[in-house]
Design a protein around this motif. Structure first.
Motif, short mmCIF file in Angstrom:
data_model
loop_
_atom_site.label_atom_id
_atom_site.label_comp_id
_atom_site.label_asym_id
_atom_site.label_seq_id
_atom_site.Cartn_x
_atom_site.Cartn_y
_atom_site.Cartn_z
N PRO A 26 0.82 -1.21 0.00
CA PRO A 26 0.00 0.00 0.00
C PRO A 26 0.85 1.26 0.00
O PRO A 26 2.02 1.24 0.37
N SER A 43 4.90 3.53 6.22
CA SER A 43 4.51 2.32 5.50
C SER A 43 4.64 1.10 6.40
O SER A 43 4.61 -0.03 5.93
N TYR A 48 -1.71 -0.15 8.94
CA TYR A 48 -2.70 -0.64 7.97
C TYR A 48 -3.63 -1.62 8.67
O TYR A 48 -3.63 -2.81 8.40
N ARG A 54 -8.13 3.21 5.92
CA ARG A 54 -6.85 2.64 5.53
C ARG A 54 -7.08 1.19 5.12
O ARG A 54 -7.92 0.50 5.69
N LYS A 56 -6.30 -2.82 5.05
CA LYS A 56 -5.89 -3.73 6.12
C LYS A 56 -4.80 -4.67 5.59
O LYS A 56 -4.99 -5.37 4.61
N ALA A 57 -3.66 -4.66 6.27
CA ALA A 57 -2.54 -5.51 5.87
C ALA A 57 -2.86 -6.97 6.15
O ALA A 57 -3.45 -7.30 7.16
#
Length: 191
Positions: A26, A43, A48, A54, A56-57
């Protein structure tokens, strides 16, 4: 909280970066810390979390300022809460980044063994002297700074005469081309 070595500085600053479910990375997110203070962008994977629009990782991985990326490690968001973000294990991404740093080091120009030994001895002696006789240590450091400036200027002139590219010098030093160019300029202009 990024990772950095003294030798390579910003050129190889690392983080545990975010990876989305589709495998993409992202864009950095801006964090407003309020109270009139300036925020910053990041980052790092923890930013995230799917809140405040935002993404979502799905995973985290070691990421370096030079563009290198490590393997992905899945995130179990059920195990994550706001109070324990700083305690979460990022050993995998960190260890991957350390291996990347070792690879960068292996690609740099080697120093002669006798010079490395002399510099190690000098470091030990200066450290001891700083505790035993701080004024003498400061005098020695000043002399060392003058010697470093002179040798740096001579080496920078030789690099210019050889017409080596900033990319070549950067690889030899383990720095980005821009940082290598900046270092050369520093030595050339330092009087």
């Amino acid at each position: 909280m990024g990772w950095r070595t003294e030798e390579f500085g910003e050129s190889h600053e690392g983080i545990a970066g975010a990876v989305l479910a589709d495998g993409s990375e992202p864009k950095p997110v801006y964090l407003d810390i309020g109270s009139g203070s300036a925020g910053h962008s990041t980052s790092e994977w923890w930013a995230y979390d799917g809140r405040l629009e935002r993404p979502k990782a799905a995973a985290r991985r070691g990421a370096c300022a030079c563009g290198w990326r490590g393997q992905s490690y899945p995130i179990d968001w059920d195990q994550v809460n706001d109070d324990s973000l700083h305690e979460l294990d990022v050993t995998g991404p960190y260890d991957d980044w350390l291996e990347h740093i070792r690879a960068v080091e292996r690609q740099t120009v080697p120093l002669p063994a006798d010079l490395t030994k002399a510099m190690d001895l000098l470091e030990a002696q200066l450290t001891a002297l700083a505790e035993e006789a701080p004024a003498a240590a400061l005098k020695a450091v000043a002399r060392l700074e003058r010697l470093a400036a002179l040798a740096g200027r001579e080496a920078a002139y030789a690099v210019e005469a050889d017409e080596l590219s900033p990319e070549t010098i950067g690889q030899a030093l383990g720095l980005s081309a821009g940082k290598a160019r900046s270092r050369l300029t520093h030595y050339l202009l330092h009087r």
